[in-house]
Design a protein around this motif. Structure first.
Motif, short mmCIF file in Angstrom:
data_model
loop_
_atom_site.label_atom_id
_atom_site.label_comp_id
_atom_site.label_asym_id
_atom_site.label_seq_id
_atom_site.Cartn_x
_atom_site.Cartn_y
_atom_site.Cartn_z
N PRO A 187 0.84 -1.20 0.00
CA PRO A 187 0.00 0.00 0.00
C PRO A 187 0.87 1.26 0.00
CG PRO A 187 -0.19 -1.19 2.10
CD PRO A 187 0.72 -1.97 1.22
N ILE A 188 0.35 2.31 -0.58
CA ILE A 188 1.05 3.60 -0.59
C ILE A 188 0.79 4.29 0.74
CG2 ILE A 188 1.14 5.88 -1.67
CD1 ILE A 188 0.35 4.51 -4.32
N GLU A 189 1.85 4.71 1.40
CA GLU A 189 1.74 5.41 2.68
C GLU A 189 1.24 6.83 2.42
OE1 GLU A 189 2.18 4.05 5.68
OE2 GLU A 189 2.65 2.14 4.71
N THR A 190 0.25 7.27 3.19
CA THR A 190 -0.30 8.62 2.99
C THR A 190 -0.29 9.45 4.26
OG1 THR A 190 -2.54 7.79 3.42
CG2 THR A 190 -1.82 7.88 1.13
N ALA A 191 -0.40 8.83 5.42
CA ALA A 191 -0.55 9.57 6.68
C ALA A 191 0.61 10.53 6.91
CB ALA A 191 -0.66 8.60 7.85
N GLY A 192 0.29 11.82 7.00
CA GLY A 192 1.29 12.83 7.30
C GLY A 192 2.27 13.12 6.17
N LYS A 193 2.06 12.54 5.00
CA LYS A 193 2.97 12.74 3.87
C LYS A 193 2.53 13.96 3.07
CE LYS A 193 5.15 8.73 4.27
NZ LYS A 193 6.51 8.51 4.49
N PRO A 194 3.47 14.67 2.46
CA PRO A 194 3.07 15.76 1.58
C PRO A 194 2.40 15.19 0.33
CG PRO A 194 5.45 15.51 1.58
CD PRO A 194 4.90 14.56 2.61
#
Length: 162
Positions: A108-115
């Motif tokens: 999965p692509i990490e999204t939490a807190g990422k720009p």
């Protein structure tokens, strides 16, 4: 030595003629050797191409299968139950799927807190700010290739006063 002394009945070839024949034979042998080298290089290139094609076919088959399976994986994230044991059972199944997927480099692509990055994220809503706020639908990658971008609500950067 005369022809009769050698007993062959043939005139001995002069050294120049023998040298010329030997040179011609050596050139012919070199030509055949070069042809063999080219045939070997062509065959090695063919083997590499077939190997790449097989890997590509396998990757495409896996991608097609996973594309069909992703909506079911989305269901795990949406599953809501009143019974904590049932919730835990669904999470165990989801973790097992993730473990098996990881073996095929499907993550999965990490999204939490990422720009926000349009190469990995698809914005489905925005609010003032600058980083990913909420994952709406999980994104997936196979190796270094995005299979499906993550759908996210982002926080827009506030306009600078000026």
């Amino acid at each position: 030595m005369s022809d009769r002394a050698t007993g062959t009945g043939q005139a001995p070839e002069d050294l120049g003629s023998l040298h010329a024949r030997l040179s011609a034979q050596a050139a012919m042998a070199e030509e055949y050797l070069e042809l063999a080298r080219r045939a070997k290089a062509d065959f090695l290139n063919y083997q590499d191409r077939v190997k790449r094609d097989r890997q590509d076919w396998s990757r495409r088959a896996l991608e097609g299968f996973v594309q069909e399976l992703l909506p079911a994986m989305d269901g795990f994230a949406l599953a809501k139950f009143d019974d904590p044991k049932l919730v835990e059972a669904v999470r165990v199944i989801e973790r097992e799927f993730l473990r098996v997927f990881a073996k095929s480099e499907l993550v999965p692509i990490e999204t939490a807190g990422k720009p926000f990055d349009p190469a990995f994220h698809e914005a489905v809503g925005a609010e003032p700010g600058g980083t990913v706020l909420l994952e709406v639908r999980r994104g997936w990658m196979i190796g270094d290739r995005v299979l499906r971008p993550a759908s996210v609500r982002i926080v827009k950067e506030a306009p600078s006063p000026g």
